[in-house]
Design an enzyme around this catalytic site. Structure first.
Site, PDB file in Angstrom:
ATOM      1  CB  CYS A  99      -0.812  -0.009   1.137  1.00  0.00           C
ATOM      2  SG  CYS A  99      -1.660   1.471   1.492  1.00  0.00           S
ATOM      3  CG  ASP A 127      -2.369  -3.647  -0.612  1.00  0.00           C
ATOM      4  OD1 ASP A 127      -3.276  -3.767   0.309  1.00  0.00           O
ATOM      5  OD2 ASP A 127      -2.063  -2.522  -1.166  1.00  0.00           O
ATOM      6  CB  VAL A 172       5.879 -12.529 -22.038  1.00  0.00           C
ATOM      7  CG1 VAL A 172       4.948 -13.653 -21.257  1.00  0.00           C
ATOM      8  CG2 VAL A 172       6.782 -11.878 -20.862  1.00  0.00           C
ATOM      9  CD  GLU A 173      12.177 -16.080 -20.081  1.00  0.00           C
ATOM     10  OE1 GLU A 173      12.053 -17.441 -19.480  1.00  0.00           O
ATOM     11  OE2 GLU A 173      12.501 -15.124 -19.047  1.00  0.00           O
ATOM     12  CB  SER A 174       7.653 -17.975 -18.307  1.00  0.00           C
ATOM     13  OG  SER A 174       8.517 -18.867 -18.247  1.00  0.00           O
ATOM     14  CD  GLU A 206      -7.823   1.126  -8.227  1.00  0.00           C
ATOM     15  OE1 GLU A 206      -9.056   1.104  -7.672  1.00  0.00           O
ATOM     16  OE2 GLU A 206      -6.812   1.370  -7.505  1.00  0.00           O
TER      17      GLU A 206
END
Length: 154
Positions: A52, A59, A74-76, A94
């Protein structure tokens, strides 16, 4: 079946330090050997953590990322390290959720991408954040993200 070109990757197969911030994190990509074939790739991070920005308290979220790749995947490992970089990063729910999605879009230029970020309650209120690049491609088989809305103990 062709082998994926992993040349140029800096993190895969190496002892890599966890980045200290999302801005520092290096997201990497590899060529999609199935480019031109419409399919969904899903990443699920059920233990996502950030801080937070007001209190510094942790969070937690269950994040689901679905995307239809174009020329790139995307390369993991780099994605895992990127998501881990939020662990000590202060940002609102958000901001974290949309930032993750926009970084992936900027890296991959996917045909389509969506994120569902299901944040666990703080102060008695869960916050769920959803964002996508637009309507899913027509005819795409898109499974439900499978995360129920928060119900508490009821």
């Amino acid at each position: 079946m062709s082998k994926t070109d992993v040349s140029g990757l800096t993190q895969l197969g190496a002892n890599t330090q966890a980045p200290t911030s999302p801005e520092e994190a290096v997201l990497e990509r590899v060529p999609n050997s199935n480019a031109g074939t419409q399919y969904v790739t899903r990443f699920t991070a059920p233990e996502f953590t950030s801080l937070c920005p007001m209190t510094g308290q942790p969070d937690f979220a269950h994040i689901v990322i679905d995307y239809v790749p174009g020329e790139w995947l995307v390369e993991s490992k780099s994605l895992k390290l990127f998501l881990f970089s939020f662990r000590n990063h202060g940002a609102f729910h958000e901001d974290c959720s949309v930032y993750i999605a926009k970084r992936l879009v900027a890296l991959l230029d996917p045909e389509w991408l969506r994120i569902g970020a299901y944040w666990y309650p703080r102060g008695g209120i869960p916050i769920d954040v959803f964002w996508q690049t637009g309507a899913p491609p027509e005819g795409l088989w898109l499974p439900d993200q499978g995360v129920p809305t928060y119900r508490g103990r009821g």
